[in-house]
Design an enzyme around this catalytic site. Sequence first.
Site, PDB file in Angstrom:
ATOM      1  N   CYS A  30     -52.705 -26.606   0.167  1.00 41.28           N
ATOM      2  CA  CYS A  30     -53.187 -27.771  -0.569  1.00 41.28           C
ATOM      3  C   CYS A  30     -52.237 -27.988  -1.737  1.00 41.28           C
ATOM      4  CB  CYS A  30     -54.616 -27.484  -1.042  1.00 41.28           C
ATOM      5  SG  CYS A  30     -55.327 -28.636  -2.207  1.00 41.28           S
TER       6      CYS A  30
ATOM      7  N   GLU B  32     -53.388 -35.206   1.094  1.00 40.20           N
ATOM      8  CA  GLU B  32     -52.494 -34.744   2.154  1.00 40.20           C
ATOM      9  C   GLU B  32     -51.573 -35.903   2.529  1.00 40.20           C
ATOM     10  OE1 GLU B  32     -52.099 -31.847   3.019  1.00 40.20           O
ATOM     11  OE2 GLU B  32     -53.984 -30.748   2.824  1.00 40.20           O
TER      12      GLU B  32
END
Length: 230
Positions: free
Chosen positions: A2, A109
Site C-alpha cells: 500500500c 492504487e
Amino acid sequence: MCGRITQHRSPDAYARAIGWPARSFHADAGGRAANWNVPPGSHPWMMHTLDDDAGRIEPMHWGYRPSWAMEKGLPMAINARIEKAATGAFFRGLWKSGRVIVPADGWYEWTGEKGHKQPWYIRLKTDRPMLMAAITSYRPDKEATDNTGFVIVTAAAEGGLVDVHDRRPVVFSAEDAIVWMDNGFPPEQAEQLARSVALPPDAFEWYEVGTEVNRVGNNGEQLIQPNATA
C-alpha cells in the site's frame, strides 16, 4: 500496495472507531491538518498500546529498515507481506512485539502502463475509518533512530480487489484490532488472526479518481472524488 493513504479525520474520530476515549493522541500533534494524500516517508498517525493498555495515537515515520539492511544498501520497506513478516529476519522482531494499527480513511492504487497510470480510491462501503494492521520498530523506552518507523501489513487481494492490485492492506474490525495490538498475544496466533479475520473484499468499494493525486504535494478532498470521465 500500500503506497498512499488518506487520513483526513481527526485523531478523536480514529480513537472512537476503535473504542478508545477521545484525546488519546500525542499532546503536541492534536492540531495536525487533514491529509488526503499521505505518502511513505511522512509521519501519519499510528495507534498503539506499547506504553500501556490505555492506547495512544501519535505521528510515526512510514518506513522501516534495520541497521544491518541499511549497511547492505537494501531499500527501506513500507509494507510487510504476511507470508514473510512473521518469520523473516527483516520483520521478525517487529511482528513479535511491535504490532500496531495505522488508521486510514482509504488508500490509493494504480492500474495501467507506466506513463498512463489510472489512480483508484478504495474505502469501506460504510465510509468509516479503516484500522490497518501494521508493525513498528518504535519502542517507548528506547530513543528513536533514523530507522524507527512502521510498515503496513499486506495480504493477497481477493475478489474484485484483484482487478485493482494483487495486494491489499490487512484491515481489522475494532475488536480484532485491539487483539492485534496486544503484544502479549503469541506471534503465531497474530499471524493466524491477520490471515483469517481481515475484512473481506465485499466490505470495500473502489472507483477511479483524477490523476491529481499522482503528485504527492497535492492535497484536498477533491482527490477522492470519483473521476468524472469514468
